[in-house]
Scaffold this motif. Structure first.
Motif, PDB file in Angstrom:
ATOM      1  N   SER A  13      63.978  42.434  51.399  1.00 49.21           N
ATOM      2  CA  SER A  13      63.065  41.339  51.066  1.00 49.21           C
ATOM      3  C   SER A  13      63.288  40.730  49.687  1.00 49.21           C
ATOM      4  N   VAL A  14      64.516  40.809  49.196  1.00 46.69           N
ATOM      5  CA  VAL A  14      64.778  40.212  47.885  1.00 46.69           C
ATOM      6  C   VAL A  14      65.021  38.714  47.990  1.00 46.69           C
ATOM      7  N   GLY A  15      65.325  38.220  49.220  1.00 48.61           N
ATOM      8  CA  GLY A  15      65.515  36.783  49.401  1.00 48.61           C
ATOM      9  C   GLY A  15      66.919  36.381  49.817  1.00 48.61           C
ATOM     10  N   LYS A  16      67.720  37.315  50.324  1.00 51.39           N
ATOM     11  CA  LYS A  16      69.088  37.003  50.747  1.00 51.39           C
ATOM     12  C   LYS A  16      69.083  35.916  51.822  1.00 51.39           C
ATOM     13  N   THR A  17      68.284  36.176  52.869  1.00 46.17           N
ATOM     14  CA  THR A  17      68.254  35.233  53.986  1.00 46.17           C
ATOM     15  C   THR A  17      67.739  33.873  53.521  1.00 46.17           C
ATOM     16  N   SER A  18      66.729  33.903  52.656  1.00 47.02           N
ATOM     17  CA  SER A  18      66.166  32.642  52.159  1.00 47.02           C
ATOM     18  C   SER A  18      67.194  31.882  51.342  1.00 47.02           C
ATOM     19  N   ASN A 115      66.478  36.678  41.798  1.00 44.08           N
ATOM     20  CA  ASN A 115      65.829  35.662  42.623  1.00 44.08           C
ATOM     21  C   ASN A 115      64.310  35.675  42.415  1.00 44.08           C
ATOM     22  N   LYS A 116      63.692  34.662  42.968  1.00 43.78           N
ATOM     23  CA  LYS A 116      62.248  34.420  42.875  1.00 43.78           C
ATOM     24  C   LYS A 116      61.854  34.066  41.442  1.00 43.78           C
ATOM     25  N   ASP A 118      60.747  31.504  40.360  1.00 47.68           N
ATOM     26  CA  ASP A 118      59.518  30.701  40.289  1.00 47.68           C
ATOM     27  C   ASP A 118      58.281  31.567  40.065  1.00 47.68           C
ATOM     28  N   ALA A 145      64.925  30.689  45.741  1.00 45.77           N
ATOM     29  CA  ALA A 145      65.176  30.145  47.083  1.00 45.77           C
ATOM     30  C   ALA A 145      64.085  29.158  47.445  1.00 45.77           C
TER      31      ALA A 145
END
Ligand SMILES: Nc1nc2c(ncn2[C@@H]2O[C@H](COP(=O)(O)OP(=O)(O)O)[C@@H](O)[C@H]2O)c(=O)[nH]1
Ligand SMILES: [Mg+2]
Lengths: 164, 838
Positions: A13-18, A115-116, A118, A145
């Motif tokens: 859930s770190v944002g790879k897919t996003s 990531n993230k 924001d 992302a």
């Protein structure tokens, strides 16, 4: 036709897919991730002297380091290491994954994404630590992302690294 | 008055006569009905018309089938064949498309062509049909780098579309990994076939690249061969570029041409459509024709019924011989009839049936009388005179004529009847009846019997005569000829009055001689006797004893009889046959390695053999089986000896020296060569054996043997098994201080594996990961496994072949020391190694 296989590595859930979704318009459904354990996308990146097709492998289920399928990385020329800036443990996870990949296939170019970006209020990674990593000569980016900040830059950088 | 009538109704009269004429002439009526029939059919209520037509059409079809089933079969053939084909096609899986195709092609031009092809190539018809009717097309061919899953080249057939080939390529290789991981498949075997509806993906795995073909339809098995060939050629021609492939496919532009040969593979459907239009027209014609038949038949029927069913019956009665209708009348729905009838005429009541006149309404009054019409007179004469079978009565121009033969008594009675009839009745002519008394008849029958006997082969009539109503005959007869007594049956000669005197004699006619020979010589099944140009010829095989008897018979016959030729009978006496079998057995022994036949002979039905045999050679006794030689009659004397044939020497050496696994004995150009590694003691024994053998001229070459040292191997194993790799708390990668330990371990494993392989064994190394007891048990289990995995990867990086390394995680279950101190935990966080030999 010049192509390179790139793997997205990082904890759960770190944002790879996003990040992939932000970078390329996907043709495969994301259910592939849960069924086959991997989803593949392609992005043609134009560099000053040539065009390269990045074949992006997004792997599922790295919540448990033991279940990570190293075999998916075979033949890759570059890695995108993703860390969730709001969870310190995900940095260790990303580095461990990289170590295992290197042990199996040898060193290869990578970019490290915090990531993230924001979510500034919940950010837990000290700037000092990021500077330290940059000092080692690593390519480090603070991405989101959600907003798209620095996403393209990071992939572009990796594209030029793998075609050197 | 007539004029007035003419004036008033002349038009009506002419109209009426036209209609009557129309109704009276069937030809015209049919033409008229035919004119309005199509319109009538079109106007009729569909349901009623169908119901009315159904029985007639059914009957018409039935008749047509009875008359000639072929016609209807030919008409319906295009209808039922596709129906059969369809139901079969639905029931059987597509793979059985062949059957469908066979049905379709049995009667077509293709069918004939394929039958010819089957005959020419020797393949079965169904194989040929299968070959031609598997309909498929290779739509895509992907050449995929095995390592990275990157696309090297892609070729698509015309009009074939797909998603981005690069993505498909990677996805396919990911799916292969997925299946391999999920089902623990071995490295080598790729995913062969994926099938999805009409589409199939075949993947053919080569050392560096995988060729995936996407096929629509049912491909034949040979296509595998073609695809494999293409992949092989690509590997041959571009091996260097394939090995070095790093995502840049410009180096491999040439392979597209190769892939194209895959994509060109197809077998199209030949489109011989089914002639629906022809079938529909034929069916329509059938229905209309049936309808026409029915309507014309029905209208005729009705007309007759309404106009005069009764009149028809009456006129039928009037036409009947022996029936005279005096009066008849139809009144108040009832019918009355009266008249005369001859008892021999047809029954008026029974004539009612089939006229559709209701018998309940008919009131008849009939008086019997004797008709003088010739046919009734004839009937009565037949009943009263009872003419014999030899007399035929017939009517000729109103006269009754009798012809044939009869005894005089009957002729007298007939004459009396003729006189009676002359008063008013028809003439009865008996002038053509010949008088035949029984004597004349019997003499004729006797002559027929005698001439029958004379024609009989093997019977010679010498004398015959008739005296006082008795028959006398004398002559010669062969015992094998037909019995004269039994020939009497059917001749109508009374056997009680026949007196025969027959003398037996032997006929020399060839067929009798043949019969006698068959009875006396009992020829075996293998001999055939036949008559050619009056000679008796024997052909085939027989034992010599039979031939001797046949020869004696031939000598006897030579005095006056037909020639008996036995020159074509071959001698197969049991002795000759046994000798043949024995010779076969001896030659079989002589061909046997390790057996030397010194002497052999046949004496008094017994067989003697002696010689030398190696104990390792085949058993001569056992070789007897299947030769048909009687073992009880075989007397063998075998001396054992040691064959110096290298094959036997190797067998003996293997038995006496028991060479270790790492040693191989082989025969090279007549010399025995020992290769491999063995302990020093064994090498000494082998050398001793070699010296002994050299005295017999056999070369045993032990120069290529090397000494094997196992002591060092054991030492190395000890050292490997006591090595541990340690980890910091929570880490799955060992710290830098472990690097020298890993380096040394890798060297030792490599050395051990190499030495073990030399002595013919494979060594495998089990890496067991352990964790301390801090933290959750599940986390510990996965950490321990991950540690072992990491060490495996690190050893692999140092040149240890991965297939020699096995990995397991023991969690906290196998601690090195009891865990009650800080030092204890750090000792337990480790990967240990055990060596397995197999
Ligand atoms: N706010 C924010 N949320 C993100 C960002 N990237 C991913 N997420 C969220 O994080 C969750 C996990 O993302 P996902 O892409 O599935 O992570 P993966 O498991 O690494 O593939 C989802 O709910 C995303 O919406 C980001 O840059 N900012
Ligand atoms: Mg994901």
């Amino acid at each position: 036709m010049l192509q390179k296989k790139i793997c997205m590595l990082g904890g759960f859930s770190v944002g790879k897919t996003s990040l992939v979704r932000r970078f390329v318009k996907s043709i495969f459904s994301e259910t592939y991730l849960t069924t086959v354990g991997v989803k593949i996308d392609k992005k043609s990146v134009a560099l000053p002297d040539k065009t390269v097709d990045l074949i992006l492998w997004d792997l599922a289920g790295e919540d448990d380091i033991g279940s990570f399928r190293v075999s998916h990385v075979r033949g890759a020329t570059g890695l995108v290491l993703v860390v969730d800036g709001t969870r310190a443990a995900t940095l260790t996870a990303a580095l461990t994954l990289r170590e295992r990949v290197e042990a199996e296939f040898g060193a290869m170019p990578f970019v490290l994404l915090f990531n993230k970006s924001d979510l500034a209020d919940r950010w837990v990674i000290p700037d000092r630590e990021i500077d330290e990593l940059r000092q080692r000569g690593w390519q480090v980016y603070l991405t989101s992302a959600l907003s798209g900040e620095h996403v393209d830059d990071a992939f572009l950088k990796l594209a030029s690294m793998v075609t050197k | 008055m007539e004029t007035l009538r003419q004036l008033l109704v002349s038009r009506e009269i002419s109209e009426l006569s036209r209609v009557t004429h129309l109704l009276d002439e069937p030809e015209q009526l049919a033409a008229a009905v035919g004119d309005v029939l199509p319109t009538a059919v079109a106007r009729a209520t569909h349901a009623q018309l169908g119901e009315a037509l159904a029985p007639a059409v059914e009957r018409a079809v039935q008749r047509s089938i009875q008359k000639s089933p072929r016609t209807l079969t030919d008409i319906l053939y295009p209808v039922f064949l596709p129906a059969i084909r369809k139901s079969i096609g639905e029931k059987i899986d597509q793979t059985f498309q062949s059957l469908n195709e066979t049905l379709r092609h049995i009667f077509t031009w293709h069918g004939l062509k394929w039958r010819f092809e089957a005959w020419r190539t020797g393949a079965s018809f169904s194989e040929v049909v299968l070959k031609h009717s598997l309909i498929y097309r290779v739509e895509h061919a992907f050449l995929i780098n095995r390592n990275s899953g990157l696309l090297i080249a892609h070729v698509a057939a015309d009009n074939a579309t797909s998603e981005d080939p690069q993505l498909i390529s990677s996805m396919l290789s990911a799916i292969q990994d997925f299946v391999k991981d999920s089902f623990n498949e071995r490295e080598q075997s790729g995913l062969d076939t994926i099938r999805f509806g009409d589409l199939r993906l075949w993947s053919e795995v080569g050392p560096f690249a995988t060729l995936v073909s996407v096929i629509r339809g049912n491909p034949p098995e040979e296509l595998h061969e073609i695809v494999r060939d293409v992949l092989l050629r690509i590997h041959e021609e571009c091996s260097q570029a394939l090995v070095e492939f790093d995502g840049d496919s410009s180096q491999l532009a040439g392979v597209e041409a190769q892939l194209r040969t895959c994509v060109e593979q197809k077998q199209e459907e030949s489109n011989e459509g089914f002639p629906w239009l022809v079938a529909a027209v034929a069916l329509l014609f059938l229905i209309l024709a049936g309808g026409w038949f029915f309507l014309s038949w029905q209208s005729g029927q009705r007309w007759q019924a309404y106009v005069s069913r009764w009149q028809a019956y009456v006129s039928r009665l009037e036409a009947q011989p022996g029936i005279i209708v005096a009066e008849q009348q139809a009144r108040d729905g009832q019918f009355y009839i009266a008249g005369l009838r001859d008892p021999l005429a047809a029954d008026p009541q029974s004539l009612l049936s089939g006229t559709q006149v209701d018998p309940a309404r008919v009131h008849s009054q009939w008086q019997f009388y004797q008709s003088l019409q010739p046919e009734f007179v004839l009937k009565r004469l037949k009943a009263s005179l009872a003419p014999p079978d030899s007399v035929r009565l017939s009517i000729d121009n109103e006269r009754i004529v009798a012809e044939g033969e009869a005894p005089d008594t009957w002729i007298d009675r007939a004459r009396a009847a003729a006189r009676q009839l002359s008063a008013g009745g028809p003439e009865f002519d008996i002038s053509k009846v010949r008088d035949v008394s029984p004597e004349v008849l019997e003499a004729k029958r006797w002559q027929a019997y005698v001439s029958r006997l004379e024609a009989q082969p093997g019977i010679i009539v010498a004398q015959q005569k008739i005296r006082d109503g008795r028959f006398y005959i004398a002559g010669l007869r062969d015992p094998l000829a037909d019995d004269p007594q039994s020939l009497l049956s059917g001749t109508q000669v009374d056997p009680a009055r026949v007196h025969s005197q027959w003398q037996f004699y032997q006929s020399l006619e060839p067929e009798f001689v043949l019969k006698r020979l068959t009875a006396s010589l009992y020829p075996p099944d293998t001999v055939r006797l036949s008559i050619v140009n009056n000679r008796i010829i024997a052909e085939g095989e027989a034992p010599d004893t039979w031939i001797d008897r046949a020869r004696a018979a031939a000598r006897q016959l030579s005095a006056g009889g037909p020639e008996f030729d036995i020159s074509k009978v071959r001698d197969v006496s049991p002795e000759a046959r046994a000798a043949e079998h024995w010779q076969y057995y001896v030659s079989r022994l002589e061909a046997q390695p390790g057996i030397v036949v010194a002497q052999q002979s046949t004496r008094g039905g017994h067989f003697y053999i002696s010689g030398l045999r190696d104990p390792l050679a085949a058993d001569p006794q056992a070789l007897l089986s299947g030769t048909e030689v009687d073992p009880a009659r075989v007397h063998s004397q075998w001396q054992f000896y040691q064959s110096l044939d290298p094959k036997f020497v190797v067998k003996r050496l293997t038995a006496s020296l028991t060479p270790p696994k790492s040693v191989r004995l082989s025969i090279i150009q007549g010399r025995i060569v020992v290769v491999g590694e063995a302990p020093a003691a064994w090498i000494d024994r082998a050398q001793a054996a070699a010296e002994q053998l050299s005295a017999d001229g056999v070369v045993l070459d032990v120069s290529q043997l090397r000494e094997l040292d196992l002591a060092e191997l054991n030492h190395l194993r000890e050292s490997i098994q006591t090595t541990d790799i340690f980890f910091s708390s929570g880490k799955v990668v060992p710290g830098p201080e472990q690097t020298p330990v890993l380096d040394r371990l890798a060297d030792q494993i490599k050395e051990f594996a190499q030495n073990a392989r030399k002595s013919g064994v494979t060594a495998r190394f089990m890496l067991t990961g352990h964790s301390d007891t801090t933290g959750r048990e599940t986390a510990n289990a996965s950490i321990s496994a991950a540690r072992a995995e990491t060490v495996r990867a690190l050893l692999n990086k140092r040149g240890v072949a991965p297939e020699l390394l096995l990995v397991r995680g023991a969690g906290t279950f196998e601690p090195a020391v009891p865990e009650n101190s800080q030092a204890g935990s750090s000792t337990n966080r480790r990967v240990s190694v055990t060596v397995n030999l197999d």
